[in-house]
Design an enzyme around this catalytic site. Structure first.
Site, PDB file in Angstrom:
ATOM      1  N   ALA A   1       0.636  -1.220   0.066  1.00  0.00           N
ATOM      2  CA  ALA A   1       0.056   0.036   0.179  1.00  0.00           C
ATOM      3  C   ALA A   1       1.083   1.303   0.062  1.00  0.00           C
ATOM      4  O   ALA A   1       0.325   2.249  -0.018  1.00  0.00           O
ATOM      5  CB  ALA A   1      -1.047  -0.056   1.383  1.00  0.00           C
ATOM      6  N   CYS A   2       2.292   0.986  -0.088  1.00  0.00           N
ATOM      7  CA  CYS A   2       3.152   2.082   0.103  1.00  0.00           C
ATOM      8  C   CYS A   2       3.785   2.769  -1.099  1.00  0.00           C
ATOM      9  O   CYS A   2       3.992   2.003  -1.948  1.00  0.00           O
ATOM     10  CB  CYS A   2       4.231   1.713   1.089  1.00  0.00           C
ATOM     11  N   GLY A   3       3.897   3.843  -1.235  1.00  0.00           N
ATOM     12  CA  GLY A   3       4.306   4.385  -2.431  1.00  0.00           C
ATOM     13  C   GLY A   3       5.841   5.079  -1.774  1.00  0.00           C
ATOM     14  O   GLY A   3       6.950   4.702  -1.353  1.00  0.00           O
TER      15      GLY A   3
ATOM     16  N   CYS B   1       6.554   6.806   0.919  1.00  0.00           N
ATOM     17  CA  CYS B   1       6.459   7.202   2.325  1.00  0.00           C
ATOM     18  C   CYS B   1       7.269   8.147   2.760  1.00  0.00           C
ATOM     19  O   CYS B   1       8.543   8.301   2.820  1.00  0.00           O
ATOM     20  CB  CYS B   1       6.509   5.866   3.059  1.00  0.00           C
TER      21      CYS B   1
END
Length: 286
Positions: free
Chosen positions: A125-127, A129
């Site tokens: 879910a992380c880009g 961060c």
């Protein structure tokens, strides 16, 4: 290659059903780590550097690795890459997992930027961060999307999520995968990639475009089955796409970045409606 889906035991509880408790087998999306490493430097001093570990759905791993390197600004394009291969790492049972991709740069090719130093695994879910500086993205992007002359019929834009959904085979089986696609101004979907992570799906389809020599994505639309986050706007800008179409809501920082870069941001896209947050003039009936 790794599995895209897995079968697991589950119990369905439904107090309105004749059998309120039903043991059954469910299909779920597979989530496994992928480590991306880059080998670079002069012939006499080649070195291998860890870039990222991301939780992803196995499949299209080379597209994911290349797309990640480009959208993170580590590489300018695919021409710097001499080859990619899976390292045959093994699990506890000694079986190969194919969860490491080694990217080898051509002789003389250099990293466009240093890989961002992370202190934790990047989740699905992380880009990017912790990064909230729009100026940093503007400085890193090679493409002026604000100058793109793309024009798309509003009906075409509104129909893109449905076209994307028709090609989401993994989602149909699991209900647990995001998708990203690249479309022409006429609404033709050139490629679609799925992943448990929305950012990974975007990286996969951008990596495909890079391998096909389509970057920058002038005159094209990036379509995502997710909310319009800052990270997805960043990926569109880094790939040179002048328009991002999202199924769900945008965030304030996504709108700010799109406005600063001249990208058309469309969200809440469900035919026959959509909401345009920036550069609405690119949606013009024909």
């Amino acid at each position: 290659m790794g599995r895209v889906t897995a079968r697991v035991r589950a119990t369905r509880l439904d107090s309105s059903a004749p059998a309120p408790r039903l043991d059954r087998i469910e299909t779920v999306a597979v989530e496994e780590p992928l480590q991306i490493r880059v080998e670079h430097g002069p012939a006499q001093a080649r070195r291998r550097e860890d870039v990222a570990v991301t939780m992803r759905t196995p499949g299209d791993d080379f597209d994911l690795a290349l797309g990640h390197l480009i959208t993170e600004g580590v590489l300018d394009d695919a021409t710097a890459v001499a080859g990619m291969m899976h390292c045959t790492d093994v699990d506890a049972d000694g079986s190969p997992t194919f969860n490491v991709v080694d990217v080898t740069l051509r002789a003389g090719a250099v990293l466009a930027a240093r890989p961002r130093q992370r202190t934790e695994v990047v989740t699905s879910a992380c880009g990017i961060c912790g990064t909230d500086e729009i100026a940093a993205i503007a400085a890193a992007s090679r493409y002026a999307v604000d100058q793109d002359a793309l024009r798309v019929d509003p009906e075409v834009v509104a129909g893109l999520p449905d076209a994307l959904r028709e090609r989401q085979k993994g989602f149909s089986r699991t209900g647990g995968m995001h998708a990203a696609g690249i479309a022409t101004g006429d609404g033709e979907l050139l490629a679609v990639r799925e992943d448990v992570g929305r950012h990974n799906a975007a990286d996969k389809v951008i990596g495909w475009a890079a391998r096909e020599g389509l970057l920058p994505l002038r005159g094209h639309v990036l379509v995502v089955s997710a909310r319009a986050s800052f990270e997805l706007v960043q990926k569109a800008v880094m790939a040179g796409a002048p328009m991002l179409v999202a199924v769900s809501a945008p965030t304030s920082l996504a709108v700010d970045l799109a406005a600063a870069e001249g990208l058309t941001l469309v969200a809440f896209t469900r035919a026959p409606r959509c909401t345009v947050y920036t550069r609405a003039e690119r949606l013009a009936g024909r």
